[in-house]
Design a protein around this motif. Structure first.
Motif, PDB file in Angstrom:
ATOM      1  N   SER A  43       0.832  -1.202   0.000  1.00 49.83           N
ATOM      2  CA  SER A  43       0.000   0.000   0.000  1.00 49.83           C
ATOM      3  C   SER A  43       0.866   1.250   0.000  1.00 49.83           C
ATOM      4  N   LEU A  44       0.300   2.329  -0.484  1.00 49.90           N
ATOM      5  CA  LEU A  44       0.940   3.639  -0.402  1.00 49.90           C
ATOM      6  C   LEU A  44       0.065   4.547   0.447  1.00 49.90           C
ATOM      7  N   TRP A  45       0.682   5.317   1.322  1.00 56.13           N
ATOM      8  CA  TRP A  45      -0.034   6.275   2.157  1.00 56.13           C
ATOM      9  C   TRP A  45       0.677   7.610   2.050  1.00 56.13           C
ATOM     10  N   HIS A  58      -0.537  16.649   0.506  1.00 55.46           N
ATOM     11  CA  HIS A  58       0.103  16.374  -0.785  1.00 55.46           C
ATOM     12  C   HIS A  58      -0.900  15.969  -1.869  1.00 55.46           C
ATOM     13  N   GLU A  59      -2.165  15.927  -1.537  1.00 51.74           N
ATOM     14  CA  GLU A  59      -3.192  15.437  -2.457  1.00 51.74           C
ATOM     15  C   GLU A  59      -3.195  16.184  -3.794  1.00 51.74           C
ATOM     16  N   ARG A  60      -2.991  17.494  -3.766  1.00 53.55           N
ATOM     17  CA  ARG A  60      -3.071  18.294  -5.000  1.00 53.55           C
ATOM     18  C   ARG A  60      -1.706  18.687  -5.559  1.00 53.55           C
ATOM     19  N   ASP A  61      -0.646  18.210  -4.968  1.00 52.57           N
ATOM     20  CA  ASP A  61       0.701  18.519  -5.449  1.00 52.57           C
ATOM     21  C   ASP A  61       0.927  17.790  -6.781  1.00 52.57           C
ATOM     22  N   PRO A  62       1.213  18.502  -7.880  1.00 54.08           N
ATOM     23  CA  PRO A  62       1.368  17.854  -9.187  1.00 54.08           C
ATOM     24  C   PRO A  62       2.473  16.789  -9.220  1.00 54.08           C
ATOM     25  N   HIS A 102       3.588  15.024  -6.701  1.00 54.97           N
ATOM     26  CA  HIS A 102       3.144  13.892  -5.886  1.00 54.97           C
ATOM     27  C   HIS A 102       2.090  13.077  -6.633  1.00 54.97           C
ATOM     28  N   ALA A 103       1.183  13.762  -7.327  1.00 57.80           N
ATOM     29  CA  ALA A 103       0.163  13.070  -8.129  1.00 57.80           C
ATOM     30  C   ALA A 103       0.834  12.252  -9.232  1.00 57.80           C
ATOM     31  N   TRP A 104       1.863  12.807  -9.861  1.00 58.59           N
ATOM     32  CA  TRP A 104       2.603  12.081 -10.898  1.00 58.59           C
ATOM     33  C   TRP A 104       3.234  10.819 -10.314  1.00 58.59           C
ATOM     34  N   LEU A 105       3.847  10.919  -9.145  1.00 57.72           N
ATOM     35  CA  LEU A 105       4.486   9.767  -8.512  1.00 57.72           C
ATOM     36  C   LEU A 105       3.449   8.690  -8.152  1.00 57.72           C
ATOM     37  N   ARG A 106       2.286   9.104  -7.658  1.00 53.44           N
ATOM     38  CA  ARG A 106       1.225   8.144  -7.333  1.00 53.44           C
ATOM     39  C   ARG A 106       0.735   7.429  -8.587  1.00 53.44           C
ATOM     40  N   ARG A 107       0.562   8.172  -9.690  1.00 48.57           N
ATOM     41  CA  ARG A 107       0.135   7.549 -10.948  1.00 48.57           C
ATOM     42  C   ARG A 107       1.183   6.556 -11.439  1.00 48.57           C
ATOM     43  N   LEU A 108       2.449   6.930 -11.351  1.00 50.44           N
ATOM     44  CA  LEU A 108       3.542   6.060 -11.773  1.00 50.44           C
ATOM     45  C   LEU A 108       3.545   4.764 -10.952  1.00 50.44           C
ATOM     46  N   ALA A 109       3.374   4.879  -9.635  1.00 52.05           N
ATOM     47  CA  ALA A 109       3.336   3.692  -8.769  1.00 52.05           C
ATOM     48  C   ALA A 109       2.133   2.823  -9.097  1.00 52.05           C
ATOM     49  N   ALA A 110       0.981   3.423  -9.350  1.00 47.19           N
ATOM     50  CA  ALA A 110      -0.227   2.663  -9.693  1.00 47.19           C
ATOM     51  C   ALA A 110      -0.048   1.929 -11.015  1.00 47.19           C
ATOM     52  N   GLU A 111       0.547   2.593 -12.009  1.00 46.10           N
ATOM     53  CA  GLU A 111       0.797   1.953 -13.303  1.00 46.10           C
ATOM     54  C   GLU A 111       1.764   0.780 -13.156  1.00 46.10           C
ATOM     55  N   ALA A 112       2.790   0.950 -12.340  1.00 43.80           N
ATOM     56  CA  ALA A 112       3.754  -0.137 -12.117  1.00 43.80           C
ATOM     57  C   ALA A 112       3.075  -1.328 -11.459  1.00 43.80           C
TER      58      ALA A 112
END
Length: 58
Positions: free
Chosen positions: A29-31, A36-40, A42-52
């Motif tokens: 899991s990622l927490w 950081h919810e709206r930080d661009p 941070h959002a990019w890093l979350r998307r990258l982790a989800a895609e991986a």
């Protein structure tokens, strides 16, 4: 390391062996802090982790 990752990256000099005990299912899991919810970046890093993660499930 999880077997699916070991098998994906195995090569010469790497052995994959069965564990002598049953570990059960691994949940990853990622927490992050809500600030950081709206930080661009941070959002990019979350998307990258989800895609991986989705790529590993295929």
């Amino acid at each position: 390391m999880p077997e699916r990752i070991a098998r994906t990256h195995s090569g010469p000099g790497i052995s994959i062996v069965e564990l002598p005990v049953e570990l059960g299912y691994l949940v990853e899991s990622l927490w992050w802090h809500p600030m950081h919810e709206r930080d661009p970046a941070h959002a990019w890093l979350r998307r990258l982790a989800a895609e991986a993660g989705r790529a590993l499930d295929r």
